[in-house]
Design a protein around this motif. Structure first.
Motif, PDB file in Angstrom:
ATOM      1  N   VAL A   1      49.218  46.866  38.139  1.00  0.00           N
ATOM      2  CA  VAL A   1      48.391  47.316  39.259  1.00  0.00           C
ATOM      3  C   VAL A   1      47.035  47.707  38.688  1.00  0.00           C
ATOM      4  O   VAL A   1      46.969  48.432  37.689  1.00  0.00           O
ATOM      5  CB  VAL A   1      49.030  48.533  39.963  1.00  0.00           C
ATOM      6  CG1 VAL A   1      48.110  49.061  41.060  1.00  0.00           C
ATOM      7  CG2 VAL A   1      50.392  48.177  40.532  1.00  0.00           C
ATOM      8  N   ILE A   2      45.971  47.206  39.295  1.00  0.00           N
ATOM      9  CA  ILE A   2      44.623  47.537  38.830  1.00  0.00           C
ATOM     10  C   ILE A   2      43.901  48.269  39.956  1.00  0.00           C
ATOM     11  O   ILE A   2      43.560  47.671  40.985  1.00  0.00           O
ATOM     12  CB  ILE A   2      43.850  46.262  38.408  1.00  0.00           C
ATOM     13  CG1 ILE A   2      44.481  45.663  37.150  1.00  0.00           C
ATOM     14  CG2 ILE A   2      42.390  46.595  38.114  1.00  0.00           C
ATOM     15  CD1 ILE A   2      45.409  44.519  37.386  1.00  0.00           C
ATOM     16  N   ALA A   3      43.702  49.591  39.769  1.00  0.00           N
ATOM     17  CA  ALA A   3      43.050  50.421  40.790  1.00  0.00           C
ATOM     18  C   ALA A   3      41.621  50.707  40.352  1.00  0.00           C
ATOM     19  O   ALA A   3      41.376  51.580  39.515  1.00  0.00           O
ATOM     20  CB  ALA A   3      43.833  51.723  40.990  1.00  0.00           C
ATOM     21  N   ASP A   4      40.691  49.941  40.899  1.00  0.00           N
ATOM     22  CA  ASP A   4      39.278  50.098  40.559  1.00  0.00           C
ATOM     23  C   ASP A   4      38.665  51.082  41.555  1.00  0.00           C
ATOM     24  O   ASP A   4      38.495  50.763  42.740  1.00  0.00           O
ATOM     25  CB  ASP A   4      38.595  48.729  40.636  1.00  0.00           C
ATOM     26  CG  ASP A   4      37.131  48.786  40.206  1.00  0.00           C
ATOM     27  OD1 ASP A   4      36.531  49.886  40.248  1.00  0.00           O
ATOM     28  OD2 ASP A   4      36.596  47.734  39.836  1.00  0.00           O
ATOM     29  N   THR A   5      38.296  52.278  41.072  1.00  0.00           N
ATOM     30  CA  THR A   5      37.810  53.305  42.005  1.00  0.00           C
ATOM     31  C   THR A   5      36.455  52.943  42.623  1.00  0.00           C
ATOM     32  O   THR A   5      36.091  53.475  43.668  1.00  0.00           O
ATOM     33  CB  THR A   5      37.699  54.683  41.316  1.00  0.00           C
ATOM     34  OG1 THR A   5      36.893  54.549  40.150  1.00  0.00           O
ATOM     35  CG2 THR A   5      39.070  55.201  40.920  1.00  0.00           C
ATOM     36  N   ALA A   6      35.730  52.041  41.985  1.00  0.00           N
ATOM     37  CA  ALA A   6      34.442  51.636  42.555  1.00  0.00           C
ATOM     38  C   ALA A   6      34.627  50.937  43.906  1.00  0.00           C
ATOM     39  O   ALA A   6      33.729  50.958  44.753  1.00  0.00           O
ATOM     40  CB  ALA A   6      33.699  50.716  41.585  1.00  0.00           C
ATOM     41  N   THR A   7      35.800  50.321  44.111  1.00  0.00           N
ATOM     42  CA  THR A   7      36.013  49.625  45.401  1.00  0.00           C
ATOM     43  C   THR A   7      36.094  50.598  46.571  1.00  0.00           C
ATOM     44  O   THR A   7      35.948  50.198  47.723  1.00  0.00           O
ATOM     45  CB  THR A   7      37.300  48.764  45.392  1.00  0.00           C
ATOM     46  OG1 THR A   7      38.434  49.625  45.200  1.00  0.00           O
ATOM     47  CG2 THR A   7      37.270  47.724  44.290  1.00  0.00           C
TER      48      THR A   7
END
Lengths: 375, 375
Positions: free
Chosen positions: B174-180
């Motif tokens: 799982v890749i959680a990119d906070t910038a999104t």
């Protein structure tokens, strides 16, 4: 995977065979008139509710007997249209509609009463309903008794390919009542024999020898021969499945004849050829390609062709499929890995192997030669 | 399940958290601008082919960045319509159509780029396509980052109930990119906070205390606060999921607020209320019912209500749902076992429990009282 010993004839009223899959292990019961026997069901139903999934052909014949076996449970039922062409997401959704309309919770047990299509769809519905509920297989065709009901493969077709959408979901129990075979057409009985012969070819030469003698008795519905053939087929399949539940390797051997068979089914339109009929020709073509590669002796190819014919099955493919269409259909099959066509071929009777070394030219030549037989 | 210690603030550029599920274990990466980072994907893609599943809202924003991260693979994509109302078998079939049209084999990896709806559908497609292919979650909403992408639940809705058709299928990563999260509406950000608050309520009082202080910073998209909240939420969920992957017991605690929430979503028509908004009210109603049963102190109910409100979430249910309709909708929910309504309630902040002892009268009184607040 251990090899099986000599074929022992089954005479018990109810045989039990266990498929060993750790916590997902389950029994297969084989015998006459098991359909109404509560002892086959009770230990495998946890809740109080049962949803029977059947079709409009099988239900009038066997639904009452099954309901008698399930007496004491709260029983609902959903009756699907009959036929491979209904094995799709739309028909699957009828099962979900019924489950939700009847407000079934996660403690419902789904019971599949019918052939492979019913079993595959009911099993897939069980795999997906509320992310998984238990189910029991009650196969009523020879094909389903020896094949579809063992191994946990469930699913539906997509217009672009057979069984492309599905899940692995093991039944809690399988009840194979040989008396249900008495209402099968000769054509359907023969279709089931294709899968029976397949087990002999994959890894059980002794069984193949036995079948060469017993196929007439099987076609005449001799109950002892039938129970023996079902038991031996399920033993073979159970050994392979136990060794490779998720089809990462050895289990692919069960696809012997199926790459060719799927191409025939898809190319002629699902339902035109019975699955077993297509597999019968597929077995012969796999033997012919194996012989062309120098792996199989011509005398063995002849024995295979004779046994398939003796079982009442076609041995040549339809002449309506152009060779390029064959390759196209075989390439979309699940046997493709990283763009290479993987096929199950034979190094002898009882000695199948999975190979990615098949040259497309030799495959084309095999198809062309088989089609010449048609003309 | 062990309790977590004090909340530690996350300042690393890329954190990694491992969900321990034996051979199905997988990492969650959390941080800014991970979307284009090949190191987040490469170790988890076995074959050469990738099918990205996204929707028409998210794709224009982030598809290019994701494709950059996946450079070197053969990339296809399928863009779905946006919205919970498309989370059904028909839209799911668009994914199968794309996979088959592009002739993807079992070695394709599905990458879900979007919120919970995209993740649930792409994950379910991965669970079912050829009976299971790998997938990677790239959640782009707070709700999906803290909830839907952890735990392996996948599925679609049925007109008669939410998530009624699905499978357990764990992602490879799982890749959680906070910038999104910077392109989320305030409403959607708040909806995600409902699930964050839920973890504090279930079993993490220290996190609840921290949230009472930090919710304004989270709503202002403070990156350190966001990464900390996501990390802590995923830690909580990972502990619960690891202890009970198939939801036979403890995992049901994750449904805190959801029986009420599902009734609101279904009763008003999926998509009218955001899932997180319905869960926010559901948390408040679960607290109110717990207080009515004498299990929760009024001061704690007040704290819960204040925190939910502070997160920008509604705290009273819609007044359009008659009480009988509530009970009807809650009864079809998956929490029903053998005809009894099971609910997750609170014995304190950080102390949830599953109970089947709720009296329908007290449930009705709670609903009526909550609706009076609306008027």
């Amino acid at each position: 995977m251990g090899a099986l010993g000599p074929v022992s004839v089954s005479t018990a009223e109810r045989q039990r065979l266990d498929v060993e899959l750790g916590e997902r292990s389950y029994p297969i019961y084989i015998g006459r008139n098991l359909l109404s026997d509560p002892a086959c069901y009770r230990p495998y139903i946890v809740g109080e509710r049962v949803m029977i999934v059947s079709n409009e052909t099988v239900a009038p014949l066997y639904l009452d007997a099954l309901r008698a076996g399930l007496e004491g449970f709260e029983i609902d039922q959903v009756i699907l249209p009959d036929g491979e062409r209904y094995k799709d997401l739309t028909t699957l959704n009828h099962i979900f509609d019924a489950l939700l309309e009847r407000r079934c919770g996660r403690d419902v047990t789904i019971v599949a009463l019918g052939g492979g299509v019913v079993g595959d769809m009911a099993g897939f519905a069980a795999a997906c309903y509320q992310r998984g509920v238990p189910f029991i297989q009650v196969p009523t065709t020879l094909l389903a008794q020896v094949d579809s009901s063992v191994g946990g493969k469930t699913g539906v077709n997509h217009p672009a390919g057979k069984n492309m959408i599905g899940a692995f979901h093991q039944p809690r129990a399988v009840i194979a009542d040989t008396a249900t075979l008495e209402t099968l057409s000769e054509r359907e009985l023969s279709a089931g024999l294709a899968e029976v012969i397949k087990y002999g070819l994959i890894s059980d030469r002794l069984f193949f020898d036995w079948l060469e003698e017993k196929v007439p008795a099987l076609r005449a519905l001799d109950p002892v021969a039938l129970a023996t053939a079902i038991d031996r087929s399920c033993q073979n399949k159970a050994l392979i499945v136990a060794a490779d539940e998720r089809e990462s390797g050895q289990r692919a051997l069960l696809n012997l004849g199926h790459s060719f068979g799927h191409a025939i089914e898809a190319g002629t339109g699902y339902g035109t050829w019975l699955h077993g009929e297509a597999v019968g020709v597929g077995l012969v073509m796999a033997a012919q390609l194996s012989e062309r590669l120098g792996w199989l002796k011509p005398v063995d190819t002849a024995r295979i062709q004779d046994l398939v014919a003796c079982a009442g099955l076609p041995i040549v493919p339809p002449d309506s499929l152009p060779s390029e269409r064959w390759l196209e259909l075989m390439a979309v099959d699940k046997k493709v890995q990283r763009g290479r066509l993987r096929l199950v071929l034979l190094q002898g009777i009882g000695a199948a192997l999975l190979t990615a070394d098949v040259d497309a030219g030799q495959l084309r030549a095999t198809i062309a030669a088989a089609q010449r037989q048609t003309a």
